[in-house]
Each structure stands twice: as structure tokens, then as C-alpha cells.
Design a protein around this motif. Structure first.
Motif, PDB file in Angstrom:
ATOM      1  N   TRP A 108      71.648  48.696  75.526  1.00 19.99           N
ATOM      2  CA  TRP A 108      71.174  47.570  74.729  1.00 19.99           C
ATOM      3  C   TRP A 108      71.268  47.929  73.249  1.00 19.99           C
ATOM      4  CZ3 TRP A 108      70.254  42.603  75.176  1.00 19.99           C
ATOM      5  CH2 TRP A 108      69.519  41.946  74.193  1.00 19.99           C
ATOM      6  N   GLY A 117      64.501  42.681  64.715  1.00 18.30           N
ATOM      7  CA  GLY A 117      65.151  43.395  65.808  1.00 18.30           C
ATOM      8  C   GLY A 117      64.878  42.793  67.174  1.00 18.30           C
ATOM      9  N   GLY A 119      69.778  41.033  70.284  1.00 21.01           N
ATOM     10  CA  GLY A 119      70.760  42.091  70.468  1.00 21.01           C
ATOM     11  C   GLY A 119      71.698  41.742  71.601  1.00 21.01           C
ATOM     12  N   PRO A 127      70.385  46.599  69.628  1.00 23.47           N
ATOM     13  CA  PRO A 127      69.653  45.572  68.880  1.00 23.47           C
ATOM     14  C   PRO A 127      70.456  45.078  67.686  1.00 23.47           C
ATOM     15  CG  PRO A 127      68.725  47.734  68.438  1.00 23.47           C
ATOM     16  CD  PRO A 127      69.760  47.927  69.516  1.00 23.47           C
ATOM     17  N   SER A 128      70.153  43.885  67.263  1.00 24.83           N
ATOM     18  CA  SER A 128      70.835  43.312  66.106  1.00 24.83           C
ATOM     19  C   SER A 128      70.291  43.927  64.824  1.00 24.83           C
ATOM     20  CB  SER A 128      70.649  41.792  66.083  1.00 24.83           C
ATOM     21  OG  SER A 128      69.266  41.483  65.970  1.00 24.83           O
ATOM     22  N   ASP A 129      70.921  43.614  63.712  1.00 23.25           N
ATOM     23  CA  ASP A 129      70.530  44.193  62.423  1.00 23.25           C
ATOM     24  C   ASP A 129      69.462  43.375  61.705  1.00 23.25           C
ATOM     25  OD1 ASP A 129      72.328  46.246  62.756  1.00 23.25           O
ATOM     26  OD2 ASP A 129      73.966  45.136  61.809  1.00 23.25           O
TER      27      ASP A 129
END
Length: 424
Positions: A114, A122, A125, A116-118
Motif C-alpha cells: 500500500w 495521507g 493511496g 499512500p498518496s502525497d
């Protein structure tokens, strides 16, 4: 480089209640002979190693015993095994760290991480697939090398997409692209366990676990960057996949139902070099116990005629038990009424033959209902009210049992009807 490919062993399978472990040992011994004689660079087993996710200790012993003997007989050979839909992927992959020391590569699961996005929170993702774990480089004893793309059975959570077929397409293409990126000059051989669009499966009594409605059917359309070769498991009949020259089902080790009695069994011997032009030779295996249906075809015979055919077609048993080459038999008997004594006579006769009776299919001839009951067409409620109740009962009995009522049964029903009439 030489590769032996196989699939769908189904170790631990019971055939109509009969333990097939001796048959599977017969096949594994034959396969061991092929490995010893041909000394391949790789052995690929494309899923359904076991018949269920919780195989018996005896089935697992046969599996590990084979791996021990095979790696001893051909010490430079790499064995690659993937999980099928019948297998427990976690159970199959559990001994992976140990088996890797003996050049046995197991791939039961697709590893994902997984990411996560930036964004600051968070909260979002995506799952990132570890394609590199499924890419296995193999070095041949002659100096050549190749890459095996080991794809286990892809469950719906792994290929979440607008459809299962699109998800599998995306997965296979991205895996192939990644392998070409890492090893641009090496031949690529993919192994997968899937249900391909257009596949020929048994019309009835199919033992492959096909999802109703074809929800897991995979269609490959215009895959220009496909692997150099693809060997598949899941479907038990040996055949080409998607009508191509570069993808094949190797078929099952043994017939898994009487619908598969005419299938051919064995392994594929694949030869591929740096020119990436695969050559495939089918090495046929004769199962220890053939399947026989008497009579052949779709017809059935009355008990007496079937007895004569059994005497003529089947060898006599020598001793109390069948020989090591006995046949599995299905009988198709034509009955115009229940005949338990005739069935017992057939079973007693079969006990004297070098065969194991698996199934007695009772075939009831279709009856013309109009010859049993009043054939006048019912078009209204009045027609029903004015109809003789016995005609309705005769018709219901014939539909339910496939035969006419006996005179004794009709008399019993009439007595009950008379008693009911008298009470009213």
C-alpha cells in the motif's frame, strides 16, 4: 533451453470415492523418468497441484517426495510452481524459503504494497504490485538463459477493474512489459492459471470450477507484445489458447470425470533459444486406470444385454482384488421401471471383472403421456373439473417416475378415492 510444462495434478483427488493417490504416484514416477532422461533446464507446474486447499498428509508427502527425487535426478533444473484456484496459496507458498535452496520457486500469492498518496492527511493511496517477485531468471546448463513469468491464479481482489478480463489483461501485460524492461534480450515464458475465452470444456460433468456466467473468462485481443510462449493450467483438455500458436493448455495429469475419458494426457517439452522461436513437443502419458463407459456413446442397454456386453468387453478379475491396471467403469442401463434386482445382478457381475464400478446411470425412456391419459387438450377450468381424476394421477405418476402405474397401484388409489367419496 529445454522446459517441461505441466499442470492440474489434483493430488488428493477422490474419483467416485476411490483414492487416486496410487494413480498420482504412477504419474509422478513417469514424470520423474522424463526428467531423468531429458534433463530439462526447467520444470513448470501451472497450478492446481492439490485437489483442495487442505490436502491430506499422504498427498503432501507424495508432492514433497517427488520434488526431492526430481531435484536429485536433475540438479541443475529449476522448478517453478504456481498456485491454482484449487490450491491454498498460503499453504503452497509456506515452505518457499526452504525450497528456494533446492532451486524450487513457489509463487502462491501476488505481493502488493500500500503506497499512500502525497496529500497532507495521507488518507488515500493505492496498491502497488510487486511484479519483480513474479519474474524468475533461469540460467541453462548450456550457457543460454530465459525468464519465467510465474502467475498464480488471480483472484478478483488482485485484479480489481471494470471487469475481471480487463483486470487480468492489464496485469499480464504490465508483468510482461516489466520483464522485457529488466531482461530485454532474454526469451520470456509465462505460466498462468486461468479460464481463457473460447476454451473447449466438457459439456456435462465438467470438473473444472468454472464460474457461472463466465465472469472469470479471460479474453486476449491483439496482444502484440505477448510473451514468447505461455503455458496455462485450469482447463483439463489439452488445446491451444485463444487460437494462437504461442499459448497452450497442457491439460490435466489424469481424467477428472467420465466426460474427460477421451482426453489426452502428458506434458509439453518446450525448446526455446535466443531466437525466441519456441518448439513444442507433446510427450504423452497413459493413465494407469483408463475410463470406460458401457455401452459407448449416448445409448443405453437393458440389463440382460448390458450383462452380455460386460462379459465380452471386460477382462476377468484374477484374485480377490482388481489388478494394478484395472479400468474405471460407468454403466448406462435402460429401465422401463424400477428394477433393483437387475441392478444388483449387474453389480455382482462387475465384482468378477478387472474393473471398479463407479457409476450406474439409469436411463428411463421418454414416455408418450397421451398414451397413458386422456389426450384431450385442457383449455379451461371446466376441462379440469370435468376430467377424470385418475387421468391426472396417471399423468403425474408418469412424469414423476418415468413409467406407468401398475395395476396394483391403480387399484390402491381407486380404493382410497372410493373411501373419500363415501366419507363425503
Amino acid at each position: 533451453m529445454k522446459i517441461i510444462s505441466t499442470s492440474d495434478w489434483h493430488l488428493g483427488n477422490l474419483f467416485h470415492g476411490n483414492d487416486r493417490l496410487p494413480e498420482h504416484r504412477h504419474f509422478l514416477n513417469w514424470l520423474l523418468d522424463q526428467i531423468t532422461t531429458r534433463q530439462p533446464d526447467a520444470l513448470l507446474v501451472a497450478g492446481d497441484i492439490f485437489d483442495n486447499g487442505n490436502p491430506s498428509a499422504a498427498a503432501q508427502h507424495a508432492y514433497y517426495e517427488f520434488l526431492a527425487e526430481a531435484t536429485r535426478a536433475c540438479q541443475d533444473m529449476t522448478v517453478v510452481i504456481t498456485a491454482g484456484n484449487h490450491d491454498s496459496s498460503n499453504r503452497l507458498e509456506a515452505p518457499r524459503p526452504l525450497l528456494e535452496r533446492y532451486n524450487v520457486e513457489i509463487r502462491g500469492n501476488v505481493r502488493r504494497t500500500w503506497v499512500p498518496s502525497d496529500d497532507e492527511e495521507g488518507a488515500s493511496g493505492s496498491w502497488q504490485t510487486d511484479y519483480d517477485d513474479l519474474i524468475i531468471p533461469i540460467q541453462g546448463r548450456g550457457g543460454d538463459s530465459m525468464v519465467v513469468l510465474a502467475v498464480p491464479y488471480l483472484r478478483s481482489d488482485v485484479v480489481a477493474d471494470e471487469s475481471y478480463s480487463h483486470g487480468v489483461n492489464r496485469f499480464l501485460r504490465q508483468l510482461t512489459d516489466r520483464a522485457r524492461q529488466l531482461y530485454p534480450d532474454k526469451p520470456t515464458v509465462m505460466m498462468a492459471h486461468l479460464y481463457a475465452h473460447g476454451t473447449d470444456i466438457a459439456d456435462n460433468d465438467a470438473s473444472e470450477k468454472i464460474i457461472i456466467g463466465g465472469q472469470e473468462e479471460v479474453n486476449i485481443d491483439k496482444w502484440e507484445g505477448h510473451p514468447d510462449y505461455m503455458t496455462c493450467g485450469h482447463i483439463h483438455k489439452r488445446q491451444r489458447v485463444w487460437g494462437t500458436d504461442w499459448a497452450r493448455y497442457t491439460g490435466s495429469a489424469l481424467p477428472m470425470s467420465f466426460a474427460e475419458k477421451d482426453y489426452r494426457h502428458g506434458v509439453d517439452l518446450l525448446t526455446i533459444g535466443q531466437d525466441r522461436q519456441p518448439e513444442v513437443e507433446f510427450v504423452e502419458y497413459r493413465p494407469q486406470h483408463p475410463l470406460r463407459v458401457l455401452p459407448e456413446g449416448d445409448e443405453a442397454l437393458p440389463p440382460k444385454k448390458l450383462q452380455k456386453l460386460i462379459v465380452k468387453q471386460l477382462a476377468d478379475r484374477q484374485g480377490d482384488k482388481p489388478s494394478e491396471a484395472f479400468e474405471y467403469v460407468e454403466l448406462r442401463v435402460l429401465l422401463d421401471k424400477p428394477a433393483p434386482e437387475a441392478i444388483r445382478e449387474l453389480e455382482s457381475l462387475m465384482a468378477t471383472k478387472d474393473a471398479v464400478l463407479c457409476k450406474t446411470q439409469k436411463v428411463i425412456p421418454k414416455l408418450d403421456i397421451t398414451t397413458i391419459t386422456d389426450s384431450r387438450r385442457i383449455g379451461s377450468i371446466d376441462d379440469i373439473l370435468n376430467r377424470d381424476p385418475m387421468d391426472t394421477l396417471r399423468e403425474a405418476f408418469a412424469i414423476r417416475h418415468g413409467s406407468k402405474m401398475s395395476e396394483e397401484q391403480e387399484e390402491m388409489i381407486k380404493e382410497v378415492m372410493n373411501e373419500l367419496s363415501a366419507d363425503n
